[in-house]
Design a protein around this motif. Structure first.
Motif, short mmCIF file in Angstrom:
data_model
loop_
_atom_site.label_atom_id
_atom_site.label_comp_id
_atom_site.label_asym_id
_atom_site.label_seq_id
_atom_site.Cartn_x
_atom_site.Cartn_y
_atom_site.Cartn_z
N GLN A 63 63.26 35.85 -23.40
CA GLN A 63 64.91 34.85 -24.70
C GLN A 63 64.45 33.60 -24.51
OE1 GLN A 63 67.60 37.55 -25.58
NE2 GLN A 63 66.30 39.12 -24.31
N HIS A 64 64.87 33.22 -23.31
CA HIS A 64 65.55 32.10 -23.80
C HIS A 64 64.57 31.37 -22.37
CE1 HIS A 64 68.90 32.36 -26.02
NE2 HIS A 64 68.56 33.76 -25.30
N PRO A 65 63.36 30.60 -22.77
CA PRO A 65 62.45 30.57 -21.77
C PRO A 65 62.54 28.61 -20.80
CG PRO A 65 61.03 30.62 -23.48
CD PRO A 65 62.18 31.20 -23.98
N ASP A 66 63.31 27.83 -21.94
CA ASP A 66 63.46 27.17 -21.25
C ASP A 66 65.16 26.40 -20.09
OD1 ASP A 66 65.42 27.49 -23.61
OD2 ASP A 66 66.45 25.34 -23.72
N ALA A 67 65.65 27.66 -19.90
CA ALA A 67 67.21 27.53 -19.03
C ALA A 67 66.51 28.46 -17.86
CB ALA A 67 67.83 28.79 -20.34
N VAL A 68 67.06 27.93 -17.21
CA VAL A 68 67.67 28.42 -15.75
C VAL A 68 68.19 29.96 -16.14
CG1 VAL A 68 67.99 28.16 -13.21
CG2 VAL A 68 66.15 26.01 -14.61
N VAL A 69 67.98 30.97 -15.91
CA VAL A 69 68.38 31.95 -16.10
C VAL A 69 69.32 32.69 -14.01
CG1 VAL A 69 68.65 34.15 -16.74
CG2 VAL A 69 67.66 32.67 -18.07
N LEU A 70 70.47 33.39 -14.42
CA LEU A 70 70.84 33.94 -13.12
C LEU A 70 70.91 35.33 -13.27
CD1 LEU A 70 72.09 33.08 -10.35
CD2 LEU A 70 74.06 33.85 -10.98
N GLY A 71 70.29 36.36 -12.82
CA GLY A 71 70.78 37.55 -12.76
C GLY A 71 71.28 38.13 -11.35
N ALA A 72 72.27 38.91 -11.94
CA ALA A 72 73.51 39.31 -10.74
C ALA A 72 73.89 40.69 -10.77
CB ALA A 72 74.39 37.99 -10.34
N ASP A 73 73.34 41.09 -9.31
CA ASP A 73 74.13 42.81 -9.43
C ASP A 73 74.78 42.80 -7.71
OD1 ASP A 73 74.66 45.26 -9.77
OD2 ASP A 73 73.00 45.37 -11.41
N GLN A 74 75.93 44.21 -7.67
CA GLN A 74 76.28 44.00 -6.28
C GLN A 74 75.60 46.06 -5.85
OE1 GLN A 74 80.32 43.84 -6.94
NE2 GLN A 74 80.06 42.15 -4.57
N THR A 75 75.16 46.35 -5.49
CA THR A 75 75.45 47.38 -4.67
C THR A 75 76.61 47.82 -3.32
OG1 THR A 75 73.26 47.45 -3.22
CG2 THR A 75 72.77 48.13 -5.45
N LEU A 76 76.36 48.98 -2.99
CA LEU A 76 77.53 49.86 -2.39
C LEU A 76 76.31 51.10 -1.55
CD1 LEU A 76 81.56 49.41 -2.51
CD2 LEU A 76 80.13 51.62 -1.34
#
Length: 196
Positions: A63-76
């Protein structure tokens, strides 16, 4: 040089606070990824954390190709299986009771994307040992934390009263909060979001 536009693809208040406290300027957009679709039987919890982070980063990057995007998630990972967020406080209480006196691993996956492509992805792991707490403490903890526990994969917030649940934590504090900050900051400098 103007820094690249930076978006955090996560609704986590803890991740927002970590980045804000580190002096990082960012926008927030929730990715809306179907996490359950990636939770296939026998999936490696560490790899799942990375895959979830990638999926979130890619969804917002599209959706925002110009931006650097950070995805994050956790698993246990606990007792040979993958633990998901509790659906209600009764589940949270039962989960914490089952973890009493035992170790588990908390994996924090992160990924950076730009232009619909993954630039980098990794995960860090914290090894946690829950103390053998009393039923009275567990009741007090659930009453104090309330529904906030339903937003955390382990039904605890180390930055709050959850710190009293543990005998030992081997790993980075920020990893437990949901973001291996040192890894992320290094890559944000590499990809010109932050100055070197």
């Amino acid at each position: 040089m103007t820094p690249a536009r930076f978006i955090l693809a996560s609704k986590s208040a803890a991740r927002r606070e970590v980045l804000t406290n580190a002096g990082v300027t960012f926008e927030v957009q929730v990715a809306g990824v179907d996490e359950d679709a990636l939770k296939t039987p026998g999936v490696d919890p560490r790899q799942l954390a990375i895959d979830l982070a990638k999926a979130k980063a890619l969804a917002v990057s599209a959706q925002h190709p110009d931006a650097v995007v950070l995805g994050a998630d956790q698993t246990l990972a606990f007792d040979g299986g993958l633990v998901s967020k509790a659906l209600n406080l009764d589940q949270a209480k039962a989960r914490l009771a089952s973890m009493r006196g035992l170790p588990h691993q908390l994996h924090s996956g992160v990924a950076l994307a730009q232009g619909g492509e993954i630039l980098w992805a990794d995960a860090d792991t914290a090894h946690m040992v829950v103390r053998d707490f009393s039923d009275a403490f567990l009741d007090a903890y659930i009453a104090h934390e309330g529904d906030e526990l339903l937003h955390c994969v382990g039904s605890y917030r180390l930055e709050g009263m959850g710190s009293q649940l543990f005998d030992k934590v081997d790993g980075d504090y920020f990893t437990v909060l949901g973001m291996p900050l040192w890894l992320v900051l290094d890559k944000l400098r590499e990809f010109k979001v932050l100055p070197e």
